[in-house]
Design a protein around this motif. Structure first.
Motif, PDB file in Angstrom:
ATOM      1  N   TYR A   1      -3.161  10.355  -0.428  1.00 35.17           N
ATOM      2  CA  TYR A   1      -3.659   9.442  -1.464  1.00 35.17           C
ATOM      3  C   TYR A   1      -2.957   8.114  -1.272  1.00 35.17           C
ATOM      4  O   TYR A   1      -1.723   8.065  -1.197  1.00 35.17           O
ATOM      5  CB  TYR A   1      -3.354  10.003  -2.862  1.00 35.17           C
TER       6      TYR A   1
ATOM      7  N   ARG B   1      -2.961   3.673  -2.150  1.00 36.60           N
ATOM      8  CA  ARG B   1      -3.435   2.577  -2.995  1.00 36.60           C
ATOM      9  C   ARG B   1      -3.229   1.265  -2.265  1.00 36.60           C
ATOM     10  O   ARG B   1      -2.400   1.165  -1.351  1.00 36.60           O
ATOM     11  CB  ARG B   1      -2.674   2.541  -4.317  1.00 36.60           C
TER      12      ARG B   1
ATOM     13  N   GLU C   1       0.834  -1.203   0.000  1.00 32.18           N
ATOM     14  CA  GLU C   1       0.000   0.000   0.000  1.00 32.18           C
ATOM     15  C   GLU C   1       0.874   1.260   0.000  1.00 32.18           C
ATOM     16  O   GLU C   1       1.225   1.778   1.059  1.00 32.18           O
ATOM     17  CB  GLU C   1      -0.919  -0.018   1.229  1.00 32.18           C
TER      18      GLU C   1
ATOM     19  N   GLN D   1      -8.007   2.177  -4.084  1.00 32.00           N
ATOM     20  CA  GLN D   1      -7.416   3.474  -3.792  1.00 32.00           C
ATOM     21  C   GLN D   1      -8.340   4.280  -2.891  1.00 32.00           C
ATOM     22  O   GLN D   1      -9.533   4.003  -2.805  1.00 32.00           O
ATOM     23  CB  GLN D   1      -7.105   4.241  -5.072  1.00 32.00           C
TER      24      GLN D   1
END
Lengths: 262, 143
Positions: A223, A225, A205, A239
């Motif tokens: 942000y 993922r 991640e 995401q």
């Protein structure tokens, strides 16, 4: 002729990229999922004695609360509770909390030269999906390691890169009475569990965080993922975006050492 | 408008409006596939209560599809409910004035029916279709 070529390229782009994304999203938006990227805690402590508390908001109805304490200039602990709703049909569109993950982290951190910051979080978490539903009980245990590096500009602007290596371990129980193997298989098919409780599932991640640090108050925009890198598979959102606010409580109550000299 | 554009428009519309339920029911279908060289008769009392006809004629290599009333089950048809529904199923052939039945041992267990779970469809509020297919062959008839 040139105009026609551009138009053909545009159509090809639409067909190969945009259409599959639209179709994929439209089908996936209705279906349940059992994992999503949660906010990564980066650049949380400055020094020994920091007491930090805050909250965050993210996509998929994600809402979180967090708190931590720095025992020394290099060691701290952090706890964060995240609620969301992804496990029901159409759940990601609702703002109801039915799923949660509670993480507890041990953080090694260090402020380096030139306003650089390095840390490594070691965490364990547990969670549950679709709490109190009458059909199944799905619990999650996860362990993760999250190294991060950051830098502060002009004493206020912070940016960090972090990556979380996560191992997931699900436990699934049917709540149906006298369920046959067929009934259990139907439950798996209907809720799209696959074989998520039979394998160790690993995720990578990566996240990027931008923040403003005003001393006692810090705001971060992140942000992140979630990439499935092996073990088994699980339906997941890949995401997420977060906005968080944290307060360094110790900054509002300065110790004599940090107080104003008279 | 091209068919492709229409499909995309429908899917996008469904993405934002079509999945506003937490536990949508599956569509459960029972299908009798006639692989015999003659027409067969299917009597399905349990599913035909609300129908005008209780006997369906299935022509050779045709399929008779019966949708189970969604009031009969919660989210999907459990094995016990399935067995109750097929308990009064009769499949027979009328040949030269004789009525020959398929022995119930050919279809009285859920494992004797082919099960196909079709995911990712959103048909009139159903997230998926659960098909139970029985393939009737000449060898199933006791003579």
């Amino acid at each position: 002729m040139k105009c026609l070529t551009v138009k053909v390229r545009q159509m090809k782009f639409l067909k190969e990229l945009i259409f599959p994304v639209i179709i994929g999203y439209s089908l996936a938006a209705c279906n349940p999922a059992y994992y999503l990227p949660t906010k990564q805690n980066v650049q949380v402590f400055d020094k020994k004695g920091d007491i930090v508390a805050g909250g965050n908001l993210g996509l998929y109805g994600t809402i979180g609360a967090e708190a931590g304490y720095a025992f020394t200039d290099h060691i701290g602990i952090y706890s964060s509770l995240k609620g969301f709703n992804i496990s029901t049909y159409g759940g990601s569109e609702e703002k109801v909390i039915r799923d949660y993950i509670w993480d507890n982290e041990f953080i090694l951190y260090s402020k380096l030269k030139y306003d650089f910051y390095a840390a490594c979080n070691f965490g364990v978490g547990f969670g549950e999906f679709d709490i109190n539903n009458p059909y199944y009980e799905l619990k999650l245990n996860r362990q993760f390691v999250q190294p991060s590096i950051g830098v502060t500009f002009f004493d206020v602007i912070q940016t960090s890169l972090s990556t979380r290596f996560t191992r997931l371990d699900y436990t699934l129980n049917s709540l149906a009475i006298n369920a046959t193997p067929y009934d259990n298989q139907m439950m798996r098919d209907y809720f799209m569990f696959g074989d998520l409780d039979h394998r160790d599932i690993c995720f990578l991640e990566p996240a990027i965080t931008l923040g403003l640090d005003f001393g006692g108050v810090k705001t971060q925009f992140q942000y992140s993922r979630a990439l499935n890198i092996g073990g088994g598979s699980v339906r997941n959102w890949d995401q997420n975006l977060f906005l968080s606010f944290t307060f360094n409580i110790s900054a509002f109550f300065p110790s004599p050492k940090h107080g104003i000299n008279r | 408008m091209k068919l492709q554009n229409i499909i995309i428009a429908v899917l996008v519309f469904m993405a934002f409006t079509g999945c506003d339920t937490d536990y949508p029911k599956l569509c459960e279908s029972l299908e009798i596939e006639n692989n015999c060289d003659k027409s067969i008769e299917v009597s399905f009392e349990a599913l035909s209560k609300k129908d005008s006809s209780t006997i369906h004629k299935v022509y050779p290599y045709a399929v008779d599809c019966l949708i189970v009333d969604s009031n009969e089950y919660d989210l999907w048809l459990s094995e016990a409910q399935f067995l109750t529904i097929i308990s009064d199923l009769k499949i027979y052939i009328v040949d030269d004035g004789d009525t020959v039945y398929v022995n119930t041992s050919h279809y009285n267990k859920i494992t004797l029916w082919e099960n196909e779970y079709v995911q990712d469809y959103w048909i009139e509020g159903y997230p998926s279709v659960n098909r139970h297919v029985l393939k009737v062959t000449n060898e199933m008839f006791n003579r």
